[in-house]
Write a protein that holds these residues in place. Structure first.
Motif, PDB file in Angstrom:
ATOM      1  N   ASN A   1      77.099  32.319 -82.831  1.00 56.56           N
ATOM      2  CA  ASN A   1      78.481  32.787 -83.027  1.00 56.56           C
ATOM      3  C   ASN A   1      79.532  31.885 -82.375  1.00 56.56           C
TER       4      ASN A   1
ATOM      5  N   PRO B   1      69.285  25.253 -79.461  1.00 58.39           N
ATOM      6  CA  PRO B   1      70.423  25.914 -80.124  1.00 58.39           C
ATOM      7  C   PRO B   1      69.922  26.770 -81.287  1.00 58.39           C
ATOM      8  N   SER B   2      70.785  27.625 -81.785  1.00 53.60           N
ATOM      9  CA  SER B   2      70.401  28.435 -82.948  1.00 53.60           C
ATOM     10  C   SER B   2      70.102  27.527 -84.134  1.00 53.60           C
ATOM     11  N   GLU B   3      69.078  27.875 -84.860  1.00 55.67           N
ATOM     12  CA  GLU B   3      68.702  27.109 -86.056  1.00 55.67           C
ATOM     13  C   GLU B   3      69.781  27.199 -87.139  1.00 55.67           C
TER      14      GLU B   3
ATOM     15  N   ALA C   1      60.085  30.157 -78.386  1.00 53.71           N
ATOM     16  CA  ALA C   1      59.042  30.892 -77.648  1.00 53.71           C
ATOM     17  C   ALA C   1      58.217  29.981 -76.722  1.00 53.71           C
TER      18      ALA C   1
ATOM     19  N   THR D   1      60.091  29.214 -73.503  1.00 53.17           N
ATOM     20  CA  THR D   1      60.267  30.285 -72.499  1.00 53.17           C
ATOM     21  C   THR D   1      59.031  30.486 -71.629  1.00 53.17           C
TER      22      THR D   1
ATOM     23  N   PHE E   1      69.509  32.953 -71.652  1.00 52.69           N
ATOM     24  CA  PHE E   1      69.509  33.301 -73.073  1.00 52.69           C
ATOM     25  C   PHE E   1      70.759  34.091 -73.434  1.00 52.69           C
ATOM     26  N   THR E   2      71.373  33.742 -74.543  1.00 50.79           N
ATOM     27  CA  THR E   2      72.410  34.589 -75.152  1.00 50.79           C
ATOM     28  C   THR E   2      71.986  34.840 -76.586  1.00 50.79           C
TER      29      THR E   2
ATOM     30  N   GLY F   1      70.547  38.313 -79.451  1.00 52.28           N
ATOM     31  CA  GLY F   1      70.360  39.725 -79.744  1.00 52.28           C
ATOM     32  C   GLY F   1      69.484  40.423 -78.711  1.00 52.28           C
TER      33      GLY F   1
ATOM     34  N   THR G   1      65.577  40.127 -79.279  1.00 56.02           N
ATOM     35  CA  THR G   1      65.039  38.834 -78.838  1.00 56.02           C
ATOM     36  C   THR G   1      65.072  38.733 -77.315  1.00 56.02           C
TER      37      THR G   1
ATOM     38  N   GLY H   1      73.544  42.081 -76.786  1.00 58.82           N
ATOM     39  CA  GLY H   1      74.511  42.657 -77.728  1.00 58.82           C
ATOM     40  C   GLY H   1      75.469  43.663 -77.110  1.00 58.82           C
TER      41      GLY H   1
HETATM   42  O1  TXE Z   1      69.728  36.326 -82.910  1.00 58.67           O
HETATM   43  P1  TXE Z   1      68.558  35.911 -81.927  1.00 58.67           P
HETATM   44  P2  TXE Z   1      69.789  36.543 -84.470  1.00 58.67           P
HETATM   45  C1  TXE Z   1      72.953  39.963 -82.217  1.00 58.67           C
HETATM   46  C2  TXE Z   1      73.617  40.414 -83.500  1.00 58.67           C
HETATM   47  C3  TXE Z   1      72.747  39.835 -84.555  1.00 58.67           C
HETATM   48  C4  TXE Z   1      71.381  40.004 -83.919  1.00 58.67           C
HETATM   49  C5  TXE Z   1      70.299  39.099 -84.432  1.00 58.67           C
HETATM   50  O2  TXE Z   1      73.598  41.816 -83.578  1.00 58.67           O
HETATM   51  O3  TXE Z   1      72.838  40.525 -85.782  1.00 58.67           O
HETATM   52  O4  TXE Z   1      71.598  39.717 -82.553  1.00 58.67           O
HETATM   53  O5  TXE Z   1      70.778  37.774 -84.516  1.00 58.67           O
HETATM   54  C6  TXE Z   1      66.344  32.136 -80.486  1.00 58.67           C
HETATM   55  N1  TXE Z   1      61.868  33.081 -78.128  1.00 58.67           N
HETATM   56  N2  TXE Z   1      73.526  38.758 -81.652  1.00 58.67           N
HETATM   57  O6  TXE Z   1      68.459  36.953 -85.026  1.00 58.67           O
HETATM   58  O7  TXE Z   1      67.211  36.095 -82.534  1.00 58.67           O
HETATM   59  C7  TXE Z   1      66.983  31.805 -81.813  1.00 58.67           C
HETATM   60  O8  TXE Z   1      66.327  30.724 -82.432  1.00 58.67           O
HETATM   61  C8  TXE Z   1      62.855  32.233 -77.800  1.00 58.67           C
HETATM   62  C9  TXE Z   1      74.334  38.937 -80.480  1.00 58.67           C
HETATM   63  O9  TXE Z   1      70.424  35.374 -85.077  1.00 58.67           O
HETATM   64  O10 TXE Z   1      68.831  36.607 -80.664  1.00 58.67           O
HETATM   65  C10 TXE Z   1      68.406  31.497 -81.368  1.00 58.67           C
HETATM   66  O11 TXE Z   1      68.479  30.191 -80.818  1.00 58.67           O
HETATM   67  N3  TXE Z   1      63.973  32.083 -78.531  1.00 58.67           N
HETATM   68  C11 TXE Z   1      74.621  37.658 -79.809  1.00 58.67           C
HETATM   69  C12 TXE Z   1      68.628  32.521 -80.258  1.00 58.67           C
HETATM   70  O12 TXE Z   1      67.333  32.921 -79.845  1.00 58.67           O
HETATM   71  C13 TXE Z   1      64.105  32.829 -79.627  1.00 58.67           C
HETATM   72  C14 TXE Z   1      74.805  36.465 -80.614  1.00 58.67           C
HETATM   73  C15 TXE Z   1      69.435  33.744 -80.683  1.00 58.67           C
HETATM   74  O13 TXE Z   1      68.812  34.344 -81.777  1.00 58.67           O
HETATM   75  C16 TXE Z   1      63.115  33.750 -80.029  1.00 58.67           C
HETATM   76  C17 TXE Z   1      73.911  36.402 -81.753  1.00 58.67           C
HETATM   77  C18 TXE Z   1      61.951  33.858 -79.221  1.00 58.67           C
HETATM   78  N4  TXE Z   1      60.964  34.694 -79.510  1.00 58.67           N
HETATM   79  C19 TXE Z   1      73.342  37.550 -82.239  1.00 58.67           C
HETATM   80  N5  TXE Z   1      63.536  34.344 -81.164  1.00 58.67           N
HETATM   81  C20 TXE Z   1      75.542  37.712 -78.616  1.00 58.67           C
HETATM   82  N6  TXE Z   1      75.045  38.268 -77.487  1.00 58.67           N
HETATM   83  O14 TXE Z   1      76.661  37.226 -78.653  1.00 58.67           O
HETATM   84  C21 TXE Z   1      64.741  33.843 -81.466  1.00 58.67           C
HETATM   85  N7  TXE Z   1      65.107  32.909 -80.552  1.00 58.67           N
END
Ligand code: TXE
Length: 466
Positions: free
Chosen positions: A144, A168-170, A205, A208, A218-219, A221, A224, A244
């Motif tokens: 985000n 970073p996020s994919e 994964a 970590t 970590f920032t 969901g 996760t 979240g």
């Molecule tokens: O986030 P993920 P997602 C919330 C928001 C959204 C939901 C899911 O509600 O709809 O989370 O979003 C990495 N081990 N937020 O699925 O999975 C991933 O590759 C290690 C709130 O996109 O949390 C990415 O780099 N890493 C939020 C990062 O984690 C792992 C902002 C975030 O992805 C992993 C975004 C694992 N097992 C979404 N699985 C906020 N707090 O602002 C995933 N990742």
């Protein structure tokens, strides 16, 4: 555009030779490719981080400043990449995201130079504290605010003397790659900042649980975050989780209505509602409920939050499907769609209208689950106690805002609402020094200012017999 990992100061292709598509959420078209990294790439990055030399405080500070200067010279390029990856407007990334990301570097470049530790004198002894780096740290960031959240963690981690492996996020890989290149360009030692791209379960994964990783920041969901805590905590790694939110905007009838309506709309729709701090629940005193909803609607109608113009898209069409499903759910749960509720733009794009929902019970799914889109549900209250109970009803506890001209009431509410951050008559006003983080299911730990500096270091006490 084919991106690469950044390991030991240079570009690295993924060991398996596989790539993922990077998709432009404004069109749904593929706009590039990113490495699909695995545990081998992670191992190489951690080994590079482990071998990085320790810089002096002055060297770290100068390095972060040099990176900030170099990024500042590239704002148009970075803003464009960020807008392409996220679907944000170019205006937002140019004026907001990228400058803010650069400020993170400048702040920690300065802060580390004035960091100090304590000295505690005894009758017959003297204690002093050494503040030391942890070793290689893992930084996992979401989509985000890609570069902002990247430097929000990279800057304090490096300022405190750690080498970094970042994932970073994919969905938003581009600006982190440029940032890593810039670190090397301005003379960062090999291995100080490594970036490994890829999917969470394949690249995140293994990072970590890597034995040489001392801390995971970590920032993302909550689901996760819990998974990461589940594997990293038993290994006794330091873990910081920013998760979240389902944040309340609490509006009393005695507030400045103009300011509150503008602030509440911003809290609901800023970044297309994809901010963990977003005020996705509007809890409003019953006597102004209708008028307040009308004021929100007027802002939408006059174009303050128009998809593709004043508001960007969601992160992906898949995420748009999730957001849209909550509008259908709201109808099933007895709600009324006052305005919005629809997908707009090309079929595979991710644009969605700003949406106001009324008539929903406070305990329904729409009002308790994080939607992460431009949707606000409105809930009337009759007393301060009821407002607080409604604000605290959810399992999240990240942020809240209270809108009133009665300061005593504001202070009372601030102390009673279960959230790590409370704004009074404003929303998302940020100072680098203050604690950022959540209660309940919104996370563990605090970031910002000295909180991040403490997380990315360990104190050692030395006691001398006098
Ligand atoms: O986030 P993920 P997602 C919330 C928001 C959204 C939901 C899911 O509600 O709809 O989370 O979003 C990495 N081990 N937020 O699925 O999975 C991933 O590759 C290690 C709130 O996109 O949390 C990415 O780099 N890493 C939020 C990062 O984690 C792992 C902002 C975030 O992805 C992993 C975004 C694992 N097992 C979404 N699985 C906020 N707090 O602002 C995933 N990742």
């Amino acid at each position: 555009m084919k991106l690469h990992n950044w390991i030991a100061g240079k570009a690295a292709a993924p060991s398996a030779g596989e790539y993922l598509d990077n998709v432009d959420p404004k069109t749904g078209d593929v706009c590039g490719q990113i490495p699909r990294s695995n545990a081998d790439d992670v191992n190489a990055a951690v080994a590079a981080a482990k071998a990085a030399p320790l810089l002096s405080v002055l060297e770290r500070s100068e390095l972060l400043t040099a990176v900030a200067d170099a990024l500042a010279a590239r704002i148009p390029q970075l803003a464009e990449l960020e807008a392409l990856d996220t679907g944000k407007t170019l205006a937002a990334t140019t004026a907001g995201d990228i400058p803010r990301a650069i400020d993170n570097l400048r702040y920690y470049a300065a802060a580390v130079r004035s960091d100090s530790t304590s000295c505690n004198q005894m009758e017959d002894g003297l204690n002093y504290t050494l503040r030391q780096p942890l070793g290689p740290v893992a930084l996992i960031t979401p989509w985000n605010f890609p570069l902002h959240l990247f430097t929000w963690k990279v800057a304090p981690a490096i300022a405190m003397g750690n080498a970094v492996v970042a994932k970073p996020s994919e969905l938003t890989p581009s600006t982190a790659t440029v940032c890593a290149e810039v670190f090397s360009e301005v003379g960062a030692p090999s291995g100080l900042l490594n970036v490994v791209h890829g999917l969470g379960h394949e690249a995140g994964a293994p990072l970590t649980v890597h034995p040489d990783i001392k801390a995971v920041s970590f920032t993302g969901g909550t689901v996760t975050g819990k998974a990461i805590a589940g594997v990293a905590a038993p290994l006794l790694k330091k873990v910081s989780l920013e998760l979240g939110g389902k944040n309340p905007s609490v509006v009393f009838a005695d507030c400045d209505l103009d300011a509150a309506a503008a602030g509440v709309a911003r809290a609901a729709f800023f970044n297309t509602g994809q901010v963990c701090l977003c005020g996705s629940r509007l809890i409003v005193e019953r006597c102004i409920h209708d008028e307040f909803v009308q004021r929100l609607q007027q802002q939408i109608e006059r174009g303050d939050w128009t998809p593709g113009k004043s508001m960007g898209s969601l992160i992906s069409w898949q995420h748009r499907e999730k957001v849209a499903s909550y509008v259908e759910l709201a109808k099933e749960e007895g709600g009324t769609v006052v305005c919005g509720g629809n997908r707009v733009g090309p079929p595979k794009s991710a644009f969605f209208q700003p949406t106001i929902l009324t008539g929903l019970p406070i305990d329904c799914r729409v009002a308790t689950e994080e939607i992460f889109g431009p949707i606000v549900s409105v809930h009337p209250f009759d007393s301060e106690d009821e407002a607080i109970a409604m604000a605290n009803f959810v399992e999240y506890g990240l942020a809240s805002s209270v809108w009133t001209s009665d300061l005593t009431k504001a202070h009372r509410c601030a102390a009673r609402i279960e959230s790590g951050m409370v704004w009074i008559n404003t929303w998302n006003k940020r100072d680098f020094r203050v604690p950022f983080g959540g209660m309940k299911q919104s996370g563990v730990g605090r970031e910002g200012g000295r909180y991040s500096m403490e997380f990315f270091s360990q104190d050692r006490n030395v006691c001398i017999q006098l």
